[in-house]
Design an enzyme around this catalytic site. Structure first.
Site, short mmCIF file in Angstrom:
data_model
loop_
_atom_site.label_atom_id
_atom_site.label_comp_id
_atom_site.label_asym_id
_atom_site.label_seq_id
_atom_site.Cartn_x
_atom_site.Cartn_y
_atom_site.Cartn_z
N ASN A 198 0.82 -1.22 0.00
CA ASN A 198 0.00 0.00 0.00
C ASN A 198 0.85 1.26 0.00
O ASN A 198 1.99 1.25 0.48
CB ASN A 198 -0.87 0.08 1.27
CG ASN A 198 -2.01 -0.93 1.26
OD1 ASN A 198 -2.42 -1.41 0.22
ND2 ASN A 198 -2.51 -1.24 2.44
N ASN A 205 -4.70 -9.89 17.57
CA ASN A 205 -4.79 -9.06 18.77
C ASN A 205 -6.02 -9.52 19.56
O ASN A 205 -6.76 -10.42 19.12
CB ASN A 205 -4.82 -7.56 18.42
CG ASN A 205 -6.01 -7.20 17.56
OD1 ASN A 205 -7.08 -7.78 17.68
ND2 ASN A 205 -5.82 -6.25 16.65
N GLY A 243 1.34 -6.02 26.47
CA GLY A 243 2.34 -6.95 25.96
C GLY A 243 1.75 -8.02 25.06
O GLY A 243 0.90 -7.74 24.20
N GLY A 249 2.37 -3.82 14.93
CA GLY A 249 1.99 -5.24 14.90
C GLY A 249 2.74 -5.98 13.80
O GLY A 249 3.17 -7.12 13.97
N ASP A 250 2.91 -5.32 12.65
CA ASP A 250 3.63 -5.94 11.53
C ASP A 250 5.11 -6.14 11.89
O ASP A 250 5.72 -7.15 11.54
CB ASP A 250 3.53 -5.06 10.28
CG ASP A 250 2.08 -4.85 9.87
OD1 ASP A 250 1.25 -5.75 10.09
OD2 ASP A 250 1.77 -3.75 9.35
N ASN A 309 4.92 -4.31 5.02
CA ASN A 309 5.59 -4.04 6.30
C ASN A 309 6.20 -5.32 6.88
O ASN A 309 7.32 -5.31 7.42
CB ASN A 309 4.59 -3.48 7.32
CG ASN A 309 3.95 -2.19 6.86
OD1 ASN A 309 4.51 -1.48 6.03
ND2 ASN A 309 2.78 -1.88 7.39
N ASP A 327 0.64 4.59 1.97
CA ASP A 327 -0.05 5.13 3.16
C ASP A 327 -0.03 6.66 3.13
O ASP A 327 1.04 7.27 3.14
CB ASP A 327 0.66 4.66 4.44
CG ASP A 327 0.43 3.18 4.73
OD1 ASP A 327 -0.39 2.55 4.03
OD2 ASP A 327 1.06 2.67 5.68
N GLY A 343 5.40 6.62 10.43
CA GLY A 343 5.26 5.71 9.29
C GLY A 343 5.20 4.26 9.71
O GLY A 343 5.34 3.93 10.89
N LYS A 347 0.06 -4.27 5.19
CA LYS A 347 0.52 -5.23 6.20
C LYS A 347 1.54 -6.20 5.59
O LYS A 347 2.52 -6.57 6.23
CB LYS A 347 -0.66 -5.99 6.79
CG LYS A 347 -1.53 -5.09 7.62
CD LYS A 347 -2.62 -5.82 8.34
CE LYS A 347 -3.67 -4.83 8.81
NZ LYS A 347 -3.14 -3.75 9.64
O1 RIB Z 1 -0.61 -2.49 9.74
C1 RIB Z 1 -0.45 -1.21 9.22
C2 RIB Z 1 -0.85 -1.16 7.78
O2 RIB Z 1 -2.24 -1.39 7.67
C3 RIB Z 1 -0.63 0.17 7.11
O3 RIB Z 1 0.66 0.28 6.55
C4 RIB Z 1 -1.76 0.25 6.09
O4 RIB Z 1 -1.34 0.24 4.77
C5 RIB Z 1 -2.67 -0.92 6.42
O5 RIB Z 1 -2.53 -1.95 5.54
#
Ligand code: RIB
Length: 291
Positions: free
Chosen positions: A9, A178, A215, A241-242, A41, A11, A277, A38
């Site tokens: 993506n 989550n 956590g 999270g990624d 990342n 962003d 970011g 996601k």
């Molecule tokens: O997890 C974050 C991501 O969720 C962002 O980078 C956005 O593009 C969405 O996919």
């Protein structure tokens, strides 16, 4: 090799004091454009954590710079497809507490077809691991192909929706959720109940449940573990999270213990929230080890 079949993506991030409400018009303090998705990342996180990763998925001509970024990270982009659709994109509000809310436009991420998946999977086998999120088309077929090939599967079913099936969740060797997602899947409330219910529903799956400020908890057939957060001042939590997923997976696949994986992934996520970011905020392994 890890095959990350995932989204890419652009962003568009709007820094705001508070999220916009229904009927309201607000001014952003700043607007910036970042690499994200996601899938993207998590590929960057895996590569920065030292794993060998191949990213498959679809972009448009407007996203060629994202392919270059993946290449610069050492990610194999041989199977990344350029389509006529525009690259997927996200509108992200980040508030003064570093929290975010996101609107996604699927774009080229919706161009993943079964024929394309066939072509990609013909290059992978039982020694490889599939990583997937829930931001591309043809997911059920991708699961089918991975099982047919005898690949292990890591699944982060975000963003959760009705397309995520019990079969897909049960096929995962590692499931990254989550607590909200865990509750949606199981119907249970509370951390312990959610974790127990996931264990009962998917006995062969290692569950990694992130808890934000509390956590992370981990459970598989043999053990239950937990790890706290590293307190930092959060600037932007997008992609945390990624970052966690990529660092955790890289650590366990390189033979590290689950304790070590939870620790490095938590450190990496902590560093990432101190920076703006998504993909750009992911630290290098050296920074994580020094943290
Ligand atoms: O997890 C974050 C991501 O969720 C962002 O980078 C956005 O593009 C969405 O996919």
């Amino acid at each position: 090799m890890i095959l990350n079949f995932g989204s890419v993506n652009i962003d568009n991030c709007y820094q705001v004091r508070d999220f916009v409400r229904a009927g309201e018009t607000i001014s952003a303090l700043e607007v910036t454009r970042h690499a994200g998705g996601k899938g993207f990342n998590q590929s960057v996180a895996l590569a920065r954590a030292g794993a060998k990763v191949c990213h498959a998925g679809c972009i448009g001509e407007d996203g060629l710079f994202l392919r270059d970024m993946l290449r610069a990270e050492g990610v194999d982009t041989n199977f990344l497809r350029v389509t006529d659709s525009p690259t997927g994109n996200a509108i992200i509000q980040v508030n003064a507490r570093g929290e975010n809310c996101i609107i996604l436009y699927t774009g080229a991420n919706g161009c993943v077809t079964e024929d394309y998946a066939d072509e990609v999977f013909s290059h992978f086998g039982p020694d490889d691991v599939l990583l997937v999120q829930n931001e591309i088309s043809s997911l059920p077929y991708i699961f089918e192909k991975a099982r047919e090939k005898g690949m292990r599967i890591a699944f982060n079913p975000s963003p959760m929706n009705s397309g995520v099936t019990r079969e897909m969740l049960g096929a995962a060797d590692w499931l990254f959720v989550n607590q909200v997602e865990a509750s949606e899947i199981t119907g249970a409330e509370g951390r312990e109940n959610c974790l127990r219910a996931l264990g009962e529903l998917f006995p062969h799956t290692a569950v990694i449940m992130t808890l934000g400020g509390d956590g992370v908890v981990y459970r598989d057939k043999r053990q239950s573990l937990s790890h706290g957060i590293y307190p930092v001042s959060a600037l932007d939590t997008t992609g945390a999270g990624d970052t966690f997923t990529g660092f955790f997976l890289a650590a366990v696949l390189s033979g590290g213990s689950v304790e070590y994986a939870l620790e490095t992934a938590s450190k990496a996520a902590a560093i990432s929230v101190t920076r703006p970011g998504a993909a750009e905020s992911i630290p290098a392994l050296r920074e994580v080890l020094d943290f």
